[in-house]
Enzyme design. Structure first.
Site, PDB file in Angstrom:
ATOM      1  N   ARG A 119       0.877  -1.181   0.000  1.00 28.41           N
ATOM      2  CA  ARG A 119       0.000   0.000   0.000  1.00 28.41           C
ATOM      3  C   ARG A 119       0.907   1.222   0.000  1.00 28.41           C
ATOM      4  NH1 ARG A 119      -4.426   0.355   4.242  1.00 28.41           N
ATOM      5  NH2 ARG A 119      -5.400   1.729   2.719  1.00 28.41           N
ATOM      6  N   SER A 120       0.530   2.199  -0.790  1.00 28.72           N
ATOM      7  CA  SER A 120       1.452   3.304  -1.049  1.00 28.72           C
ATOM      8  C   SER A 120       1.806   4.069   0.218  1.00 28.72           C
ATOM      9  CB  SER A 120       0.832   4.245  -2.080  1.00 28.72           C
ATOM     10  OG  SER A 120      -0.395   4.730  -1.590  1.00 28.72           O
ATOM     11  N   GLY A 123       4.452   2.287   1.828  1.00 22.68           N
ATOM     12  CA  GLY A 123       5.642   2.329   0.993  1.00 22.68           C
ATOM     13  C   GLY A 123       6.400   3.637   1.168  1.00 22.68           C
ATOM     14  N   ARG A 124       5.637   4.710   1.346  1.00 26.67           N
ATOM     15  CA  ARG A 124       6.280   6.015   1.518  1.00 26.67           C
ATOM     16  C   ARG A 124       6.983   6.126   2.873  1.00 26.67           C
ATOM     17  NH1 ARG A 124       0.908   8.683  -0.760  1.00 26.67           N
ATOM     18  NH2 ARG A 124       1.125   7.919  -2.878  1.00 26.67           N
ATOM     19  N   THR A 144       2.352 -15.208   2.289  1.00 22.64           N
ATOM     20  CA  THR A 144       3.534 -14.767   3.018  1.00 22.64           C
ATOM     21  C   THR A 144       3.953 -13.395   2.500  1.00 22.64           C
ATOM     22  OG1 THR A 144       4.285 -17.012   3.414  1.00 22.64           O
ATOM     23  CG2 THR A 144       5.938 -15.293   3.541  1.00 22.64           C
ATOM     24  N   LEU A 145       4.183 -12.476   3.420  1.00 17.73           N
ATOM     25  CA  LEU A 145       4.609 -11.122   3.049  1.00 17.73           C
ATOM     26  C   LEU A 145       6.089 -10.961   3.405  1.00 17.73           C
ATOM     27  CD1 LEU A 145       1.604  -9.104   4.514  1.00 17.73           C
ATOM     28  CD2 LEU A 145       1.927  -9.834   2.144  1.00 17.73           C
ATOM     29  N   GLU A 146       6.858 -10.496   2.460  1.00 19.63           N
ATOM     30  CA  GLU A 146       8.276 -10.247   2.733  1.00 19.63           C
ATOM     31  C   GLU A 146       8.422  -8.783   3.140  1.00 19.63           C
ATOM     32  OE1 GLU A 146       7.481 -11.255  -0.555  1.00 19.63           O
ATOM     33  OE2 GLU A 146       7.852 -13.409  -0.434  1.00 19.63           O
ATOM     34  N   GLN A 165      -2.035  -4.994  -0.513  1.00 19.56           N
ATOM     35  CA  GLN A 165      -3.273  -5.105  -1.276  1.00 19.56           C
ATOM     36  C   GLN A 165      -3.120  -6.169  -2.340  1.00 19.56           C
ATOM     37  OE1 GLN A 165      -4.102  -1.370  -3.230  1.00 19.56           O
ATOM     38  NE2 GLN A 165      -1.926  -0.914  -3.458  1.00 19.56           N
TER      39      GLN A 165
END
Lengths: 225, 551
Positions: A119-120, A123-124, A144-146, A165
């Site tokens: 999600r931006s 990310g920011r 799985t999320l890295e 997302q």
């Protein structure tokens, strides 16, 4: 040229929009559970929340990770599972890499594929959520999320926060079957020792070594001027 | 001056006890840390939530005085007060605050059971047993250690409570530590954790003592029978008198245990008449001389056995068939001899039979009946698996268990089961519909039971068997307007769906998650199955909590 002619049946890339996602959810075609709030469904993606299990990489005496030797036993030397409660925070330090999981259990239909994206807003702040982001048709389980903090300050991540997302795209024609595989419900460290490529690559390596010994070593030293 | 010295001595005694209790709690906590406490706490919390609802249902329903209505209403009001006390205790006790979120659900559980001033913990055990231990504060054991300490210090009993009051909350101690023991190897096995329901039943029982009523009922019956025999005179009277006079109680109990076991063996060979307790000579134990021995033995056994059976009934009521599955799996895989009786515990065979009868009473008739193994469906290849297959084993247990329970147990069971109002039974299975199946596992028809049901839940077990966890299965289809009003299945429904999947379709499930059939792969597949159940429980509970909490 013949090769340059596009295939007539080449599919066009099309993403599901909100209404299509809702229809797919209601019909059971697509499963995302628990979907705690209908606002999670965005214009063309569904927000995914950070789950309660996190695999933290350990600082060990291992000099390196050798993917071809990475079996289940080896992975336990380099990881540690941390369980948190919903709402509890995990501190991700700058440069730290951990494996998280989605709170949601996801099941894709045979004619769907997905893309996991950051999600931006996170990310920011320096958070990278997914590096291997493609989800195959018929996939089921918790993704799985890295998680990687590319910023300069520690990030406090609350379990249950929507950090990623999922975009859904059509995959045509629908695939028939996939081989049975364990259904992940938490973060999974990659186990790579079973990949068939290793055997073939090992043969390659042996082949070149034999070539080197039978025909004489390739003289890769620079010729004298 | 002497009063001050006495006061200081007393204070020293109490602080010593406080340290001892803190040490005990710290030890439990340390072990919890190595056990994956949060996951366990999550599971426990889910189970406790249902127990809480169960008790609430009892309190809000008019019923027999001994089971519901006013009694439970009073208990619940006590619970709320005691729960606050416990929170206060946790707040002032050093060492507890760091992981209080782990212990709090368990403390809440104990609160539900209205044990006055208690603490509860879960201790992982290396031994393969589920157990319950109750530690009492020294203040509650005036006649034991504390008594001698205080006597040496010249302290009288009335002085002690006064001192406790004077010292205030800092020295406030729980009266009871309830410690549940869970085998380490089963910490991840959700279905086996259902066995804890039995221990919860014991806790309830320790406060309500319903077994006293039941055992006294049985006691009266057997005594009446024995008295009748006595009046008849002759050999029986003589034997009865002799037993009471010469043999100690333990001998009589062991005698009955021996008879019980032999009776089961005789039943296996079809040489036992259930209409009487008379055994052929071949099966008689050396001490088996008179029927009166049995009567006397029942008097003693009934008090112990009924505690177990009532705890079983409680767990079954709360957890549904999942509890039967857990006990059945326990008998099947762990217990060395499921037909072994002792004077403290009925055999697993008896317990399973009793639970099956209870399930049938509750409406789980079709599923409770043992299913014949099918050659078509049976794709298991590992050596020895068929010999211990659940279906045939259950059939055997049902047959043999009927011997012992055939005469005495049904009367008590009927009293127990029918003594509970209809809607209590309904509560335990409000979201279960049981599909009727052929022997080969194919679904024949879906039949709604007589109780309140929800249609969609009929598919829950089957979906589970297809590898689809119940977390994505909702109680109703989402309405087309997009309003998410529905809720996922509750704890009991999920556990029971898992039970259905395990009983009816485990092979299919194993084949689904892995195409390998070796023991290690099968173990992995079952672990994966438990992960799915856990995930389903977590999803369900998260959703409910999310909707409940007001931002």
């Amino acid at each position: 040229m013949e090769e340059d002619r596009p295939l007539e049946s080449a599919p066009s890339l099309s993403f599901y929009t909100r209404r299509q996602i809702e229809d797919a959810l209601h019909s059971g075609h697509l499963v995302i559970s628990p979907l705690l709030d209908s606002s999670q469904i965005g214009p063309a993606a569904v927000d995914l929340r950070l789950g309660t299990q996190i695999l933290v990489m350990k600082q060990t005496s291992r000099a390196m990770i050798v993917p071809r030797d990475l079996d289940i036993r080896e992975t336990r030397h380099v990881q540690r599972l941390t369980s948190l409660s919903i709402g509890e925070a995990f501190t991700l330090h700058p440069g730290q890499f951990v494996l998280g999981t989605t709170l949601e259990y996801i099941r894709l239909a045979p004619d769907m594929c997905g893309m996991v994206l950051s999600r931006s807003r996170f990310g920011r702040a320096g958070l990278i959520v997914a590096t291997a982001s493609f989800v195959h048709p018929r996939w089921m389980g918790c993704l799985t999320l890295e998680l990687f903090n590319a910023g300069v300050l520690p990030l406090l991540l609350d379990c249950g926060t929507a950090v990623a997302q999922l975009s859904i795209a059509a995959a045509t024609p629908a695939i028939d079957k996939v081989p049975p595989a364990p259904i992940p419900t938490g973060p999974r460290f990659a186990v790579m020792d079973q990949m068939s490529d290793w055997t073939k690559l090992k043969s390659f390596r042996r082949f070149w070594e034999q070539q080197g010994t039978s025909e004489g070593a390739v003289d890769d030293t620079p010729a004298p001027a | 001056m002497s009063a001050i010295v006495e006061h200081l001595r007393l204070r020293d005694i109490l602080l010593r006890e406080t340290r001892a209790i803190e040490s005990l709690v710290g030890e439990m906590e340390a072990e919890l840390q190595s056990f994956g406490p949060r996951k366990l706490a999550t599971v426990m919390q889910l189970m406790l939530t249902h127990l809480w609802l169960y008790l609430n249902a009892l309190s809000s329903s008019p019923g027999p005085e001994q089971w519901g209505g006013k009694v439970y209403g009073d208990l619940l009001s006590k619970i709320r007060r005691l729960h606050e006390d416990q929170l206060a205790y946790l707040a002032v006790t050093p060492g507890m605050s760091s992981s209080s979120e782990v212990l709090l659900p368990l403390v809440s559980l104990a609160g539900m059971f209205a044990i006055k001033s208690f603490s509860i913990s879960v201790r992982p055990s290396e031994h393969y047993r589920f157990g319950l231990r109750v530690y009492r504060s020294m203040l509650q054991r005036w006649d034991e250690d504390l008594f001698f300490i205080c006597r040496r210090a010249g302290v009288t009993r009335p002085a002690l409570p006064a001192l406790v009051d004077a010292e205030g909350r800092e020295l406030k101690l729980p009266d009871l530590f309830v410690e549940l023991e869970v085998p380490f190897s089963q910490g991840r096995d959700v279905l086996m954790l259902c066995l804890l329901g039995h221990e919860f039943g014991h806790i309830t029982n320790s406060t309500k003592e319903p077994t006293e009523e039941l055992s006294s009922l049985l006691y009266c019956r057997t005594t009446d029978s024995a008295e009748k025999e006595k009046k008849g005179g002759g050999l029986l009277e003589k034997a009865y008198a002799g037993l009471k006079k010469e043999r100690d109680a333990l001998a009589a109990v062991l005698q009955v245990c021996s008879i019980a076991r032999n009776a089961e063996l005789a039943r296996l060979e079809g040489k036992f008449n259930p209409g009487s307790f008379t055994l052929p000579q071949k099966y008689a134990s050396p001490l088996d001389v008179e029927q009166t021995t049995i009567y006397l033995g029942w008097e003693i056994i009934s008090k112990n056995w009924f505690k177990e059976l009532v705890a079983d009934a409680y767990a079954l009521r709360v957890l549904g068939p999942a509890y039967l599955f857990a006990l059945w799996e326990h008998a099947w895989t762990v217990v060395p001899d499921p037909f072994r009786c002792t004077h403290l515990y009925p055999s697993h065979a008896i317990r399973l039979h009793y639970l099956l009868k209870s399930l049938q009473t509750m409406g789980y008739i079709k599923r409770a009946e043992p299913k014949a193994p099918s050659g078509q469906d049976d794709t298991r290849t590992p050596e020895g698996y068929t010999a211990t297959s659940a279906e045939s084993y259950l059939q055997r247990i049902v047959d043999t268990g009927a011997v012992i329970s055939g005469k005495v147990m049904p009367a008590a069971a009927d009293h127990h089961m029918y003594g509970i109002p209809f809607h209590f039974v309904e509560f335990g299975m409000e979201s279960i519909v049981l599909p009727e199946v052929h022997n080969d596992g194919r679904v024949k028809t879906f039949t709604a039971s007589a109780y309140k049901t929800q249609v969609d839940d009929a598919h829950l077990g089957d979906r589970f068997a297809e590898g689809v966890p119940p977390s994505d299965s909702w109680t109703q289809d989402a309405p087309p307007n997009g309003e998410w009003k529905n809720e996922p299945h509750n704890t009991v429904a999920i556990l029971n769906a898992a039970w259905l999947a395990c009983v009816g379709h485990l092979d299919k499930f194993v084949a689904l998650v892995t195409n390998k059939t070796g023991p290690a792969e099968r173990a992995d597949a079952i672990l994966n199955f438990h992960d799915l159940v856990l995930k389903a429980l977590e999803s369900s509970e998260t959703f409910r909590t999310w909707k409940r909490i007001d931002p």
